[in-house]
Enzyme design. Sequence first.
Site, PDB file in Angstrom:
ATOM      1  N   GLY A 128      -0.558  -1.226   6.109  1.00 48.37           N
ATOM      2  CA  GLY A 128      -0.162  -0.440   7.262  1.00 48.37           C
ATOM      3  C   GLY A 128      -1.031  -0.770   8.458  1.00 48.37           C
ATOM      4  O   GLY A 128      -2.213  -1.104   8.313  1.00 48.37           O
ATOM      5  N   GLY A 129      -0.443  -0.709   9.658  1.00 45.02           N
ATOM      6  CA  GLY A 129      -1.217  -1.003  10.861  1.00 45.02           C
ATOM      7  C   GLY A 129      -1.586  -2.459  10.944  1.00 45.02           C
ATOM      8  O   GLY A 129      -0.749  -3.355  10.810  1.00 45.02           O
ATOM      9  N   LYS A 180      -3.600   3.317  -2.554  1.00 40.92           N
ATOM     10  CA  LYS A 180      -4.814   4.089  -2.781  1.00 40.92           C
ATOM     11  C   LYS A 180      -4.771   5.331  -1.906  1.00 40.92           C
ATOM     12  O   LYS A 180      -4.415   5.275  -0.729  1.00 40.92           O
ATOM     13  CB  LYS A 180      -6.067   3.277  -2.439  1.00 40.92           C
ATOM     14  CG  LYS A 180      -6.238   2.015  -3.278  1.00 40.92           C
ATOM     15  CD  LYS A 180      -7.597   1.381  -3.089  1.00 40.92           C
ATOM     16  CE  LYS A 180      -7.822   0.846  -1.692  1.00 40.92           C
ATOM     17  NZ  LYS A 180      -6.968  -0.311  -1.386  1.00 40.92           N
ATOM     18  N   MET A 206      -7.768   8.448   9.400  1.00 38.55           N
ATOM     19  CA  MET A 206      -8.067   9.083   8.098  1.00 38.55           C
ATOM     20  C   MET A 206      -9.006  10.275   8.254  1.00 38.55           C
ATOM     21  O   MET A 206      -9.925  10.469   7.459  1.00 38.55           O
ATOM     22  CB  MET A 206      -8.667   8.043   7.136  1.00 38.55           C
ATOM     23  CG  MET A 206      -7.738   6.887   6.836  1.00 38.55           C
ATOM     24  SD  MET A 206      -8.530   5.521   5.940  1.00 38.55           S
ATOM     25  CE  MET A 206      -9.473   4.741   7.271  1.00 38.55           C
ATOM     26  N   ASP A 251       0.814  -1.209   0.000  1.00 38.49           N
ATOM     27  CA  ASP A 251       0.000   0.000   0.000  1.00 38.49           C
ATOM     28  C   ASP A 251       0.852   1.265   0.000  1.00 38.49           C
ATOM     29  O   ASP A 251       2.079   1.226   0.160  1.00 38.49           O
ATOM     30  CB  ASP A 251      -0.928   0.014   1.222  1.00 38.49           C
ATOM     31  CG  ASP A 251      -2.103  -0.944   1.053  1.00 38.49           C
ATOM     32  OD1 ASP A 251      -2.408  -1.299  -0.095  1.00 38.49           O
ATOM     33  OD2 ASP A 251      -2.702  -1.330   2.076  1.00 38.49           O
TER      34      ASP A 251
END
Length: 475
Positions: free
Chosen positions: A307-308, A276, A389, A254
């Site tokens: 991620g995460g 994305k 986000m 990602d």
Amino acid sequence: MKYLPLFADLNERNCLIIGGGEVAAQKIRLVLGAGARLTVIATKVNNEIRGLEAAGRLRVEPSVYGSQAISKFCSSDVALIVVAEANPLDAEAWASWAHKGGFPVNVVDRPDISTVVFPGIVDRDPVLIAIGSSGTAPVLVRRLREKIEELLPSRLGRLAQFAMRFRNAVANAETNIISRRRFWEGFFDGPVARLVLKGQEHQATKAMLRIINGVGRSTPEGSVALIGVGPGDPDLLTLRALRAMQDADVVLYDRLIGDKILDYVRRDAERIYVGKAPADQSMNQQAINALILERAHTGQNVVRLKGGDPFVFGRGGEEMAVLKEASIKVEVIPGVTAAIGCAATAGIPLTHRDYAEGVSFVTGSTCDGGTEPDWASLATLRHTLVIYMGVAKAGVIGERLVEHGMRPETPVAVIENGTLPDQIIAHSTLKTLGVTVTEQCIGGPVLLIIGDVAALSREESRKADAHIERYAHAF
């Protein structure tokens, strides 16, 4: 990475070593061990070097300087020059001549004027392990070499030679390259390798032939690992994640997966970027799902890096459902989610008996279009709110929570690039959240931590600043 690690073939190549003392002797042992034709340039040499000369292992020439040195010794086929000269001026002069002639040169204890450096070496010929510090910490390199020496079996070189004997046979039995690689992975982890390491090569040979004769030529079964790599700091990778990344045939990663994380992927694995962003999607989710299925159906070990944690706003659940429907073997490897990692590095306890009975993870990316979070319920909970986000809608988030009853002065920590060296923590309140993000030019990736616990990070920062100021005044 300042130096690219390479192994030089010096067999029957001309090499020069400048100097005749113990330091020069140490380098001579290494270079002769690589099969080089060696000339030692020195006005005086120690007994060890004189003995090597008498045995015909090298030749000794008296020191010459300036253009004479270049014309006499530095022919175009010199593969390496090592300067072990005690006099700093002479050492710099030799280095300068080597640079002008375009020769690889190592000046002992002078990485600043060397073009190559000697690593620490763990020798299990033909297996060699080189350890370097770019010339900055030779004692540390020595300590690391000692640790690695303790870990590696003494017969490791014999194991490599044993495998070499069967390479052609395995290649003929396993024509599929992926199957062949998995065969060797199983071999080195299996009982035949253990027999070789014990010195029982006769029994190992019989066992190896039985295995090769029984090998099929079927297409290997593909698999997928959905891996959470944490919020960015490679030190937060799990051991399980590292093992899976080293077994990958292809890696889909990602936008938030940094180069430091990708460095842990198997070097010859194919890498495919599928990042994305809100306004820029290199590949939509349906296309990503199709690509994962396509690669797994060809028998590849597919690693999907996220991620995460894959199951915390990572769409891992959607990908897992697609894979299970297609009967693809899938493994989910959890990662440190951004809320946990960023809060820890910021010194914010997400739960605290005095301030928060729980914690709620919320995505802020649905504020425009779609269903918004249930702000009314979130505002009344005695919870820490962690908004993923949410930087683009930070002001709107603050307004919504205040509208539904949360105190305008509720503390907020805005964490950008959490856990990374360039991490930034901005402190705000719900009332001023939008202004804070705009004025401090905070872009992303960003995590918002909302609640009284967010003030604890600010308090720790104040204490640290006060301590530094008191320390400075003391001097």
